[in-house]
Design a protein around this motif. Structure first.
Motif, PDB file in Angstrom:
ATOM      1  N   TYR A 155     -50.151 -43.187   7.663  1.00 59.91           N
ATOM      2  CA  TYR A 155     -48.935 -42.395   7.558  1.00 59.91           C
ATOM      3  C   TYR A 155     -47.704 -43.261   7.804  1.00 59.91           C
ATOM      4  CZ  TYR A 155     -44.966 -39.647   8.798  1.00 59.91           C
ATOM      5  OH  TYR A 155     -43.676 -39.186   8.853  1.00 59.91           O
ATOM      6  N   ARG A 156     -47.730 -44.044   8.868  1.00 58.20           N
ATOM      7  CA  ARG A 156     -46.556 -44.846   9.220  1.00 58.20           C
ATOM      8  C   ARG A 156     -46.234 -45.888   8.145  1.00 58.20           C
ATOM      9  NH1 ARG A 156     -45.475 -44.268  14.889  1.00 58.20           N
ATOM     10  NH2 ARG A 156     -47.116 -43.104  15.956  1.00 58.20           N
ATOM     11  N   ASN A 157     -47.283 -46.565   7.637  1.00 60.21           N
ATOM     12  CA  ASN A 157     -47.050 -47.692   6.714  1.00 60.21           C
ATOM     13  C   ASN A 157     -46.854 -47.253   5.274  1.00 60.21           C
ATOM     14  OD1 ASN A 157     -47.383 -49.404   8.893  1.00 60.21           O
ATOM     15  ND2 ASN A 157     -49.541 -49.746   8.502  1.00 60.21           N
ATOM     16  N   GLU A 158     -47.753 -46.388   4.780  1.00 60.63           N
ATOM     17  CA  GLU A 158     -47.762 -46.073   3.360  1.00 60.63           C
ATOM     18  C   GLU A 158     -46.943 -44.827   3.010  1.00 60.63           C
ATOM     19  OE1 GLU A 158     -49.046 -48.101   1.177  1.00 60.63           O
ATOM     20  OE2 GLU A 158     -49.740 -49.444   2.766  1.00 60.63           O
ATOM     21  N   ILE A 159     -46.554 -44.066   4.013  1.00 63.45           N
ATOM     22  CA  ILE A 159     -45.754 -42.861   3.729  1.00 63.45           C
ATOM     23  C   ILE A 159     -44.371 -42.992   4.361  1.00 63.45           C
ATOM     24  CG2 ILE A 159     -45.598 -40.363   4.020  1.00 63.45           C
ATOM     25  CD1 ILE A 159     -48.654 -40.298   3.921  1.00 63.45           C
ATOM     26  N   SER A 160     -44.313 -43.066   5.689  1.00 65.91           N
ATOM     27  CA  SER A 160     -43.022 -43.120   6.373  1.00 65.91           C
ATOM     28  C   SER A 160     -42.222 -44.357   5.985  1.00 65.91           C
ATOM     29  CB  SER A 160     -43.238 -43.081   7.889  1.00 65.91           C
ATOM     30  OG  SER A 160     -42.006 -43.152   8.569  1.00 65.91           O
ATOM     31  N   ASP A 161     -42.808 -45.550   6.166  1.00 63.35           N
ATOM     32  CA  ASP A 161     -42.093 -46.790   5.831  1.00 63.35           C
ATOM     33  C   ASP A 161     -41.757 -46.854   4.347  1.00 63.35           C
ATOM     34  OD1 ASP A 161     -42.331 -47.435   8.461  1.00 63.35           O
ATOM     35  OD2 ASP A 161     -43.758 -49.079   8.192  1.00 63.35           O
ATOM     36  N   ALA A 162     -42.661 -46.354   3.514  1.00 61.58           N
ATOM     37  CA  ALA A 162     -42.421 -46.370   2.067  1.00 61.58           C
ATOM     38  C   ALA A 162     -41.215 -45.507   1.708  1.00 61.58           C
ATOM     39  CB  ALA A 162     -43.661 -45.892   1.326  1.00 61.58           C
ATOM     40  N   ILE A 163     -41.071 -44.364   2.372  1.00 62.16           N
ATOM     41  CA  ILE A 163     -39.932 -43.478   2.096  1.00 62.16           C
ATOM     42  C   ILE A 163     -38.621 -44.155   2.494  1.00 62.16           C
ATOM     43  CG2 ILE A 163     -38.807 -41.329   2.804  1.00 62.16           C
ATOM     44  CD1 ILE A 163     -41.593 -40.067   2.902  1.00 62.16           C
ATOM     45  N   TYR A 164     -38.630 -44.817   3.646  1.00 61.37           N
ATOM     46  CA  TYR A 164     -37.423 -45.543   4.064  1.00 61.37           C
ATOM     47  C   TYR A 164     -37.081 -46.644   3.051  1.00 61.37           C
ATOM     48  CZ  TYR A 164     -37.151 -43.329   8.660  1.00 61.37           C
ATOM     49  OH  TYR A 164     -37.008 -42.415   9.679  1.00 61.37           O
TER      50      TYR A 164
ATOM     51  N   GLU B 281     -37.885 -46.784  -0.133  1.00 65.46           N
ATOM     52  CA  GLU B 281     -37.478 -46.199  -1.412  1.00 65.46           C
ATOM     53  C   GLU B 281     -36.085 -45.570  -1.357  1.00 65.46           C
ATOM     54  OE1 GLU B 281     -40.603 -43.424  -1.942  1.00 65.46           O
ATOM     55  OE2 GLU B 281     -42.130 -44.958  -2.351  1.00 65.46           O
ATOM     56  N   ASN B 282     -35.573 -45.336  -0.139  1.00 58.71           N
ATOM     57  CA  ASN B 282     -34.290 -44.650   0.003  1.00 58.71           C
ATOM     58  C   ASN B 282     -33.299 -45.474   0.833  1.00 58.71           C
ATOM     59  OD1 ASN B 282     -34.776 -41.638  -1.061  1.00 58.71           O
ATOM     60  ND2 ASN B 282     -36.618 -42.311   0.019  1.00 58.71           N
ATOM     61  N   LYS B 283     -33.337 -46.786   0.644  1.00 61.64           N
ATOM     62  CA  LYS B 283     -32.479 -47.678   1.417  1.00 61.64           C
ATOM     63  C   LYS B 283     -30.998 -47.384   1.206  1.00 61.64           C
ATOM     64  CE  LYS B 283     -34.375 -51.462  -0.105  1.00 61.64           C
ATOM     65  NZ  LYS B 283     -34.690 -52.904  -0.320  1.00 61.64           N
ATOM     66  N   GLU B 284     -30.650 -46.875   0.044  1.00 64.85           N
ATOM     67  CA  GLU B 284     -29.238 -46.629  -0.262  1.00 64.85           C
ATOM     68  C   GLU B 284     -28.739 -45.289   0.270  1.00 64.85           C
ATOM     69  OE1 GLU B 284     -27.736 -49.182  -1.550  1.00 64.85           O
ATOM     70  OE2 GLU B 284     -29.675 -50.184  -1.655  1.00 64.85           O
TER      71      GLU B 284
ATOM     72  N   LEU C  74     -30.699 -38.909   5.032  1.00 68.94           N
ATOM     73  CA  LEU C  74     -32.132 -39.151   4.865  1.00 68.94           C
ATOM     74  C   LEU C  74     -32.928 -38.417   5.939  1.00 68.94           C
ATOM     75  CD1 LEU C  74     -34.449 -40.540   3.425  1.00 68.94           C
ATOM     76  CD2 LEU C  74     -34.048 -42.577   4.831  1.00 68.94           C
ATOM     77  N   GLU C  75     -32.405 -38.395   7.166  1.00 73.62           N
ATOM     78  CA  GLU C  75     -33.115 -37.710   8.252  1.00 73.62           C
ATOM     79  C   GLU C  75     -33.278 -36.228   7.944  1.00 73.62           C
ATOM     80  OE1 GLU C  75     -32.272 -36.536  12.879  1.00 73.62           O
ATOM     81  OE2 GLU C  75     -31.683 -38.535  12.218  1.00 73.62           O
ATOM     82  N   THR C  76     -32.267 -35.642   7.293  1.00 77.72           N
ATOM     83  CA  THR C  76     -32.309 -34.216   6.977  1.00 77.72           C
ATOM     84  C   THR C  76     -33.399 -33.881   5.964  1.00 77.72           C
ATOM     85  OG1 THR C  76     -29.946 -33.999   7.447  1.00 77.72           O
ATOM     86  CG2 THR C  76     -30.962 -32.269   6.099  1.00 77.72           C
TER      87      THR C  76
END
Length: 435
Positions: A192-201, A203-206, A212-214
């Protein structure tokens, strides 16, 4: 499998001869752990099993012997558990620090060891095929965890291609979930942390951090759903996702909405209960709830408690001397204090969770910390700030009003620039109330 907390099935005190009988409720196959002063052992238990554990004869390589139901399986499992530590290091290095080619050798050696153990077990009247299958799955899962743990925090170039491909997906094994394989829970958390949570961050760096938190809980749900995992695996990852998000960010309105949605949609009562417990414990320190009291020692050795500051708005900074991120916030914290200099209605409380008292005292003496009130609170007991406020990492900030009630269990950092406005708003509200 979501919180990874142990569930105590039962306790027994041995008599003067070192003997005891323990009955535990088991309504399905489950991997359990026996923990005592001189004995520890992993076991695979089935309903109705009568298991006997006795000391091994001197000179044998394992400390205990199993007799009774499932004896051969449990003996192999116990031996595997005892020898796991032998594979934590390879040629003197921890396996997660090995270069890629050396790690593959270590991983293959672990796999070979488990295969040798399994060849000693043959399905027959004494070893039902179902039990043999479960113990093989458990050993496979440890080899899987070995690879997931190696890959944590590494760039792609540092991970062998076959391992990189393997850890990009969560192993699909519903029996691992149903029987409570701890390695699988660890894998689910890391995945979850690596492939989902970190991936979302990534993919949405901008995207702006607050924005993003919302939408983050929604993005997590979308990413998990898109993977189309089997029902029980999907439910575990969804529950794990909400559990981790609540631990990291507290119970935000968006997370509460997602948690309630999972309460209706998850098929497993165990997963529903885990999320319900998360929500319940965070609601106890939600806005308007009494702030749990804690205490510690000031640099001059006096006792100080949060309750001693009643009547003042308190901004609590939980930190430690070994926490670089905590110390990076100190200059902004000092600037923030300057805006409220001379205002006795606001208190800035710095709570060190150091276990090393000398390190804390040395840093305090060196004047490398902001002004304000300081206390050492290095305990980790039930009444510690760790447990009372569900601290999973530092720095962590709390905001408490003058009546000793919670404003925020996850207050913003000093560097956010937003804390001052919140403090002024609370001061205004208190001034109006006093009139």
């Amino acid at each position: 499998m979501v919180s990874m907390d142990g569930i105590i099935l039962g306790r027994v005190r041995l008599d003067s001869a070192g003997k005891g009988v323990l009955e535990v409720p088991v309504d399905a196959p489950v991997f359990a752990y026996l923990n005592g002063d001189v004995i520890s052992a992993g076991m695979l238990l089935y309903p109705g099993d009568d298991v006997v554990i006795v000391p091994s004869a001197n000179g044998t390589k394992v400390d205990i012997q199993f007799e009774g139901d499932g004896a051969a399986i449990n003996q192999a499992y116990h031996e595997a558990q005892q020898n796991r530590n032998d594979f934590d290091k390879w040629n003197g290095k921890y396996y997660f620090h090995l270069p890629p080619d050396e790690f593959l050798k270590a991983k293959d050696s672990l796999r070979s060891y488990y295969d040798q153990l399994l060849t000693q077990l043959k399905p027959d009247d004494q070893i039902p095929a179902e039990r043999l299958d479960l113990i093989k799955r458990q050993m496979d899962m440890h080899v899987a965890f070995y690879q997931f743990n190696f890959a944590i925090g590494k760039d792609s170039a540092e991970i062998p291609a076959q391992v990189r491909k393997f850890v990009s997906k969560i192993p699909v094994d519903t029996m691992a979930i149903q029987t409570g394989m701890f390695d699988y829970a660890l894998i689910a958390s890391q995945f979850y942390r690596n492939e989902i949570s970190d991936a979302i961050y990534e993919e949405n760096k901008e995207v702006d951090g607050d924005s993003l938190e919302t939408i983050f809980p929604i993005l997590v749900e979308q990413k998990i759903k898109a993977a189309k995992y089997p029902g029980l695996v999907e439910d575990l990852v969804r529950a794990m996702g909400v559990h981790v998000q609540i631990a990291m960010n507290g119970l935000t309105p968006d997370l509460l909405k997602t948690a309630r949605k999972l309460g209706k949609e998850l098929g497993s009562d165990d997963f529903k209960n885990a999320i319900h417990e998360d929500v319940a414990k965070w609601e106890k320190i939600g806005p308007g709830k009494p702030a749990p009291d804690f205490s510690g020692l000031t640099p001059d050795g006096k006792k100080l408690a949060l309750s001693d500051l009643r009547g003042r708005i308190v901004y609590v900074d939980i930190w430690a001397t070994w926490c670089g991120y905590c110390i990076e916030e100190f200059p902004d914290s000092q600037k923030m204090q300057e805006e409220f200099k001379g205002n006795d209605k606001v208190a800035f409380l710095y709570v060190s969770v150091d276990q090393d008292t000398l390190a804390w005292k040395k840093m305090m003496a060196g004047k490398k910390v902001p002004n304000g009130l300081h206390m050492l609170h290095g305990t980790n007991g039930p009444q510690s700030i760790w447990n009372l406020y569900h601290v999973s990492g530092i720095p962590r900030y709390l905001l408490i009003d003058g009546d000793g009630r919670m404003v925020a269990a996850h207050a913003e950092r000093p560097s956010s620039g937003n804390v001052q406005a919140e403090l002024r708003k609370l001061l205004t509200a208190r001034h109006i109330a006093e009139k």
